[in-house]
Design an enzyme around this catalytic site. Structure first.
Site, PDB file in Angstrom:
ATOM      1  N   ALA A  74       0.874  -1.046  -0.050  1.00  0.00           N
ATOM      2  CA  ALA A  74       0.113  -0.034  -0.184  1.00  0.00           C
ATOM      3  C   ALA A  74       1.193   1.300  -0.195  1.00  0.00           C
ATOM      4  CB  ALA A  74      -0.966  -0.072   1.170  1.00  0.00           C
ATOM      5  N   LYS A 100       1.206 -15.388 -11.013  1.00  0.00           N
ATOM      6  CA  LYS A 100      -0.492 -13.884 -11.528  1.00  0.00           C
ATOM      7  C   LYS A 100      -1.319 -15.688 -11.619  1.00  0.00           C
ATOM      8  CE  LYS A 100       0.721 -10.032  -9.498  1.00  0.00           C
ATOM      9  NZ  LYS A 100       0.374  -9.401  -8.336  1.00  0.00           N
ATOM     10  N   TYR A 142       6.765 -14.029 -12.995  1.00  0.00           N
ATOM     11  CA  TYR A 142       5.419 -13.111 -12.830  1.00  0.00           C
ATOM     12  C   TYR A 142       4.049 -14.203 -13.605  1.00  0.00           C
ATOM     13  CZ  TYR A 142       2.597  -9.125 -12.432  1.00  0.00           C
ATOM     14  OH  TYR A 142       1.606  -7.957 -12.494  1.00  0.00           O
TER      15      TYR A 142
END
Length: 555
Positions: A337, A461, A457
């Site tokens: 975040a 995912k 990646y």
């Protein structure tokens, strides 16, 4: 003109060494003006001759002559607050509005003398020159103006954040500042220590420090690269009217300097943001009573969302008289975040009423099981978890036959191991209470191929999407939903900005043409989808993967 005002007005005439003396002089004004020239030189980090040259530039034949003028000004200043108060009371209540307007107009006009034009131009330049990150913070009252500036700059520039607690709750985002970053500090009289400490920390990390302060100058000036002084005065509190005018001037200046880039980001905002406006109560009541035909969904017209019922009447989105449930009182954790998508999601959940805990790798290594468990244990019960942490960890495409084990593992740990660790830790407090919402932020790469060509990646995912389905199946009996979002191309952080820049004009045009709505995404696009998945009344939606990509997946 008082000495300190003259120094402000002539700041752009000074040499770099003289400017350091001027800032040291004004930082502790008027006490600094009574020190010896040698003492002031040590404070400023310059030489005694430099101090004497500044005095000469101001029209004084010697340092003792300068000090005599300072002492005269101190004597006058010591009497002025009482005199102003006595005059204000003597005037009584009559004509208060007129006086207040006149006083504030004068304060606004004083910006022309208090803010050196050269410093203002430098402020606009550093903000418009593609900073990697812009962080804004303020004091007890000025924090609200920092929030306004952050909100407006965010519609022109990427990676803009208001940092409420730079050395506390928001330290993760603040520690991201470095070379190429800008921190804007608003600190007005009754200057705050945290502002000074935060500015010094940002300076050590290589960020550019822009200080907006009153004309007595905050101690932050010691770390500042650019200083914009504002005259504040008034009864009973200092008027911030000139500060607001300065903020608006900065925003206009940045937009003009950013040119097409700024306009394009504003266009994206215009096309993305939807704000439901409230209508007048009388009109809303009329809408509810009017059952003569179809109506648009809008404020005061919840029944327009009604679906055909099976037993007569209608099944509405929310029963009449009962408000839609919010996240008030719910505790949410958003990983990754510090910036971009994660920051946007955290802001949205906070706006939805949740108590949001933000965490990033600068605070906790979420791929470390023990560290993750300890961090979650310190929070207490968690209701909502959004797994955003991940990314390509600085990698670019490497052919599979040249790919190292270390590179592969680094991406999997950053994306998949962190997801497992955080989900496991959060579920421990969700299960006993029979309620929870989990959202994975995967990628369009997990459903297709990676634009970057990074094999690990894409694999990570795709694994997150599968993990989502399994968690939905396993945790559903405990009242916990698990869903996934596969974002398209979102300009959200320095990595995606660098990727975008690498495509060049032709590549950028080709990418946008493969998106149905003909624009790239924003963190707000992803945040809205998360807000739907975690809503208390979304309990019958689980195991789903939603592509939020502007229609890119259609092609």
């Amino acid at each position: 003109m008082p000495i300190n005002d003259e120094v402000f007005a002539r700041m752009d005439e000074l040499s770099p060494a003289e400017r350091k003396v001027a800032r040291a002089l004004l930082a502790a004004w008027p006490t600094s003006g009574t020190e010896s020239a040698a003492s002031l030189a040590r404070t400023a980090g310059t030489s005694t001759p430099t101090v004497l040259r500044l005095a000469s530039r101001l029209g004084f034949g010697s340092w003792p002559e300068f000090q005599a003028r300072v002492r005269d000004e101190i004597a006058d200043h010591l009497n002025s607050p009482l005199r102003r108060s006595q005059e204000g009371i003597a005037l009584g209540d009559g004509g208060t509005l007129g006086r207040a307007i006149a006083d504030r107009v004068a304060l606004v006009e004083s910006l022309g003398t208090s803010v050196p034009p050269s410093e203002f131009d430098r402020a606009v330049a550093v903000l418009a020159d593609r900073p990697k990150q812009v962080a804004l913070l303020g004091g007890y009252f000025s924090r609200y103006f920092a929030m306004v500036l952050a909100a407006q700059l965010d519609q022109i520039l990427p990676n803009v954040d208001f940092v409420a607690e730079p050395l506390g709750h928001d330290v993760g985002r603040f520690l991201q500042l470095g070379k190429g970053g800008v921190v804007v500090v608003m600190d007005f009289r009754r200057h705050e220590l945290v502002a000074q400490q935060a500015a010094a920390a940002a300076k050590r990390q290589g960020a550019t420090v822009l200080l907006i302060t009153d004309t007595s100058l905050s101690p932050v000036v010691e770390s500042a690269d650019i200083v914009l002084p504002v005259t504040v005065d008034g009864i009973p509190f200092d008027s911030m009217t000139p500060l607001l005018v300065l903020i608006e001037a900065l925003v206009e200046g940045v937009l003009r300097a950013a040119g097409p880039r700024g306009l394009e980001r504003m266009r994206q905002w215009e096309e993305s943001v939807r704000i439901t406006r409230a209508s007048r109560a009388a009109h809303a009541e009329e809408d509810v009573r009017d059952d003569t035909g179809p109506r648009e969904v809008g404020a005061g017209n919840v029944e327009a969302l009604a679906l055909p019922g099976t037993e007569g009447g209608a099944v509405s989105a929310a029963p009449a008289g009962r408000p839609v449930e919010t996240l008030d009182g719910r505790v949410a954790v958003v990983t990754g975040a510090a910036q971009g998508i994660g920051s946007g999601i955290a802001d949205r959940l906070a706006a939805d009423g949740a108590l949001v805990h933000r965490v990033d790798r600068s605070e906790v290594d979420l791929s470390d099981t023990a560290a993750t468990d300890a961090w979650f244990a310190g929070l207490g019960p968690v209701d909502v978890l959004v797994n955003v942490a991940g990314g390509v960890v600085g990698q670019t495409h490497t052919p599979i036959d040249e790919l190292s084990d270390e590179a592969w593992d680094a991406v999997l740990h950053a994306n998949l191991t962190t997801t497992r660790n955080c989900t496991r830790a959060a579920v421990r407090s969700m299960k006993p209470r029979g309620w929870g919402r989990i959202v994975m932020i995967a990628s369009g790469a997990g459903r297709s191929v990676s634009l970057t060509g990074i094999q690990a990646y894409t694999a990570a995912k795709a694994a997150q999407i599968g993990f989502t389905r399994q968690m939905a199946h396993e945790l559903g009996p405990h009242g916990i939903t698990a869903n996934c979002i596969a974002p398209g191309f979102v300009l959200s952080n320095p990595t995606t900005q660098a990727q975008w820049d690498s495509y060049g004009p032709e590549g950028q045009r080709a990418l946008v043409e493969r998106i149905a709505v003909r624009r790239t995404g924003t963190p707000h696009d992803i945040a809205r989808a998360v807000s739907f998945f975690v809503a208390p009344d979304a309990g019958w939606v689980s195991g789903q993967t939603l592509s939020v990509d502007g229609g890119h997946s259609l092609f």
